[in-house]
Design a protein around this motif. Structure first.
Motif, PDB file in Angstrom:
ATOM      1  N   SER A 276       0.844  -1.186   0.000  1.00 42.14           N
ATOM      2  CA  SER A 276       0.000   0.000   0.000  1.00 42.14           C
ATOM      3  C   SER A 276       0.878   1.233   0.000  1.00 42.14           C
ATOM      4  O   SER A 276       2.080   1.168   0.195  1.00 42.14           O
ATOM      5  CB  SER A 276      -0.922   0.006   1.226  1.00 42.14           C
ATOM      6  OG  SER A 276      -0.151   0.045   2.417  1.00 42.14           O
ATOM      7  N   GLY A 277       0.238   2.373  -0.203  1.00 45.06           N
ATOM      8  CA  GLY A 277       0.972   3.630  -0.213  1.00 45.06           C
ATOM      9  C   GLY A 277       1.000   4.223  -1.599  1.00 45.06           C
ATOM     10  O   GLY A 277       0.799   3.539  -2.604  1.00 45.06           O
ATOM     11  N   PRO A 278       1.268   5.526  -1.685  1.00 42.12           N
ATOM     12  CA  PRO A 278       1.237   6.221  -2.969  1.00 42.12           C
ATOM     13  C   PRO A 278       2.475   5.940  -3.816  1.00 42.12           C
ATOM     14  O   PRO A 278       3.504   5.476  -3.327  1.00 42.12           O
ATOM     15  CB  PRO A 278       1.189   7.691  -2.550  1.00 42.12           C
ATOM     16  CG  PRO A 278       1.941   7.714  -1.253  1.00 42.12           C
ATOM     17  CD  PRO A 278       1.577   6.425  -0.569  1.00 42.12           C
ATOM     18  N   SER A 279       2.360   6.264  -5.092  1.00 40.80           N
ATOM     19  CA  SER A 279       3.502   6.242  -5.995  1.00 40.80           C
ATOM     20  C   SER A 279       4.210   7.588  -5.886  1.00 40.80           C
ATOM     21  O   SER A 279       3.609   8.628  -6.144  1.00 40.80           O
ATOM     22  CB  SER A 279       3.031   6.000  -7.436  1.00 40.80           C
ATOM     23  OG  SER A 279       4.107   6.129  -8.340  1.00 40.80           O
ATOM     24  N   VAL A 280       5.477   7.563  -5.476  1.00 42.90           N
ATOM     25  CA  VAL A 280       6.203   8.792  -5.166  1.00 42.90           C
ATOM     26  C   VAL A 280       7.447   8.900  -6.039  1.00 42.90           C
ATOM     27  O   VAL A 280       8.173   7.918  -6.235  1.00 42.90           O
ATOM     28  CB  VAL A 280       6.617   8.832  -3.685  1.00 42.90           C
ATOM     29  CG1 VAL A 280       7.329  10.149  -3.361  1.00 42.90           C
ATOM     30  CG2 VAL A 280       5.404   8.648  -2.778  1.00 42.90           C
ATOM     31  N   VAL A 281       7.697  10.096  -6.553  1.00 44.52           N
ATOM     32  CA  VAL A 281       8.930  10.409  -7.262  1.00 44.52           C
ATOM     33  C   VAL A 281       9.665  11.469  -6.459  1.00 44.52           C
ATOM     34  O   VAL A 281       9.086  12.503  -6.109  1.00 44.52           O
ATOM     35  CB  VAL A 281       8.657  10.912  -8.693  1.00 44.52           C
ATOM     36  CG1 VAL A 281       9.956  11.371  -9.353  1.00 44.52           C
ATOM     37  CG2 VAL A 281       8.010   9.815  -9.531  1.00 44.52           C
ATOM     38  N   ALA A 282      10.926  11.212  -6.143  1.00 42.28           N
ATOM     39  CA  ALA A 282      11.748  12.147  -5.377  1.00 42.28           C
ATOM     40  C   ALA A 282      12.828  12.721  -6.282  1.00 42.28           C
ATOM     41  O   ALA A 282      13.525  11.978  -6.978  1.00 42.28           O
ATOM     42  CB  ALA A 282      12.382  11.437  -4.181  1.00 42.28           C
ATOM     43  N   LEU A 283      12.975  14.035  -6.272  1.00 42.88           N
ATOM     44  CA  LEU A 283      13.942  14.725  -7.123  1.00 42.88           C
ATOM     45  C   LEU A 283      15.050  15.327  -6.272  1.00 42.88           C
ATOM     46  O   LEU A 283      14.784  15.909  -5.218  1.00 42.88           O
ATOM     47  CB  LEU A 283      13.265  15.848  -7.913  1.00 42.88           C
ATOM     48  CG  LEU A 283      11.991  15.510  -8.692  1.00 42.88           C
ATOM     49  CD1 LEU A 283      11.502  16.743  -9.432  1.00 42.88           C
ATOM     50  CD2 LEU A 283      12.232  14.373  -9.660  1.00 42.88           C
ATOM     51  N   GLY A 284      16.285  15.216  -6.733  1.00 46.44           N
ATOM     52  CA  GLY A 284      17.382  15.838  -6.009  1.00 46.44           C
ATOM     53  C   GLY A 284      18.692  15.149  -6.290  1.00 46.44           C
ATOM     54  O   GLY A 284      18.938  14.627  -7.383  1.00 46.44           O
ATOM     55  N   GLY A 285      19.554  15.139  -5.282  1.00 47.44           N
ATOM     56  CA  GLY A 285      20.859  14.514  -5.420  1.00 47.44           C
ATOM     57  C   GLY A 285      21.612  14.591  -4.108  1.00 47.44           C
ATOM     58  O   GLY A 285      21.223  15.317  -3.185  1.00 47.44           O
ATOM     59  N   GLY A 286      22.676  13.842  -4.004  1.00 48.00           N
ATOM     60  CA  GLY A 286      23.560  13.917  -2.848  1.00 48.00           C
ATOM     61  C   GLY A 286      22.917  13.480  -1.549  1.00 48.00           C
ATOM     62  O   GLY A 286      21.990  12.667  -1.513  1.00 48.00           O
ATOM     63  N   HIS A 287      23.410  14.072  -0.447  1.00 48.88           N
ATOM     64  CA  HIS A 287      22.975  13.662   0.887  1.00 48.88           C
ATOM     65  C   HIS A 287      21.512  14.022   1.145  1.00 48.88           C
ATOM     66  O   HIS A 287      20.809  13.313   1.864  1.00 48.88           O
ATOM     67  CB  HIS A 287      23.865  14.302   1.950  1.00 48.88           C
ATOM     68  CG  HIS A 287      25.285  13.825   1.913  1.00 48.88           C
ATOM     69  ND1 HIS A 287      25.668  12.591   2.393  1.00 48.88           N
ATOM     70  CD2 HIS A 287      26.416  14.402   1.423  1.00 48.88           C
ATOM     71  CE1 HIS A 287      26.964  12.422   2.228  1.00 48.88           C
ATOM     72  NE2 HIS A 287      27.451  13.506   1.638  1.00 48.88           N
TER      73      HIS A 287
END
Length: 337
Positions: free
Chosen positions: A21-32
């Protein structure tokens, strides 16, 4: 390597990215910064995709980028390591990917994970397939994609006293000698990774930050096709603010100014929620007003570690994201839990 012995052109998309369960998530960024958010989001997301900047030109990544003419693997490696689970298998592979050699020879400071990723890219001649195979090997809970299939080059104009100084390359932008006045990509129209665009368009939530604001977060908005996808996706959008300014590129920048910079580069972008730690907010009213210009509400949560360092705590951040994803915001504009 013979066709029979080499992996297929495309391996499985991920190791173990499907959850009950849970949403479909896209995370944008880089590094720490991206690594911190991925460690949290893998606990609460249904499916999770990291879309990672590929502008690094320093250290091990910069050397491999130059010597092998490949994408800089370092930020991609960190994202993969962050998605390893907490089993003995996951911890061992995470630590191996992050391990760096310390020698007097040419391997000095190279991360093992960078070499593994670069080797698979050379074998497969396909950056996405190579990352998918590494993800399968590590058993990661998610998928890692580059924002572009070509190495990015950024430059910035910095205000130093009365002068405007131009610095070139991510490693130099990160050490900006003064307040950054303008950030740009050279060339200005790099092609986006098609799978990254598809992930953004199909997501329930897109999360920007935390991370190096100019050299990791804003770079995604300078890739035209991905920026267009961010504007038109039906997904909700969340911005996670940093716990403190970074020496160099955001030195002296307040939390409100972080949002104002984002608004300057994406004035039409709609944001639904801004997540901030109350200890990092200089003025609650001005930050809430800045969030409101995006159409966003402000969610205050203690998401930092309890040891006094400016690092996100994965469990606390996961709790904040759970509140965001479930829509349980309450009186988010004036109260911290």
């Amino acid at each position: 390597m013979s066709a029979a012995a080499r992996p297929g052109a495309r391996g499985p998309a991920t190791g173990r990215h499907e959850r009950a369960s849970g949403p479909s998530v896209v995370a944008l960024g880089g590094g720490h910064g991206l690594a911190a958010s991925l460690e949290a989001m893998r606990l609460v997301a249904g499916t999770l995709t990291a879309v990672v900047t590929v502008a690094d030109d320093g250290g091990s990544s910069g050397r491999l980028r130059s010597e092998l003419d490949v994408l800089p693997p370092g930020d991609l490696r960190m994202a993969l390591a962050a998605l390893c689970d907490d089993t003995h298998w996951g911890r061992t592979w995470r630590d191996l990917m992050q391990h760096r050699f310390a020698t007097d020879g040419p391997l000095d400071n190279h991360a093992v994970g960078n070499l593994i990723i670069a080797a698979l890219w050379e074998m497969l001649d396909d950056p996405v397939a190579g990352l998918d195979w590494v993800g399968q090997l590590l058993g990661v809970r998610g998928r890692v994609l580059p924002v572009s299939l070509e190495p990015l080059r950024i430059e910035a104009d910095c205000r130093v006293g009365h002068d405007l100084v131009t610095v070139r390359g991510q490693s130099q932008v990160a050490k900006a000698p003064g307040r950054i006045m303008d950030l740009r990509m050279t060339p200005s129209d790099p092609a986006a990774c098609p799978e990254a665009v598809e992930a953004v368009e199909a997501a329930d939530w897109v999360v920007l930050g935390p991370g190096s604001w100019y050299s990791s977060v804003l770079t995604h908005l300078l890739v035209p096709d991905l920026a267009a996808a961010l504007h038109k996706t039906p997904a909700r959008r969340c911005v996670t603010l940093n716990l403190e300014p970074e020496a160099g590129e955001t030195d002296g920048l307040t939390s409100t100014e972080h949002l104002e910079v984002l608004h300057r580069y994406a004035p039409e972008l709609r944001i639904d929620v801004v997540v901030a730690d109350p200890s990092a907010v200089e003025d609650l009213d001005t930050l809430a007003d800045a969030a409101g210009r995006f159409g966003a509400r402000l969610l205050l949560r203690q998401v930092s570690r309890g040891d006094g360092t400016a690092r996100h705590d994965p469990l606390r951040l996961a709790g904040a994201y759970r509140d965001v994803f479930e829509g349980f915001l309450g009186d988010v504009g004036r109260r911290a839990d």
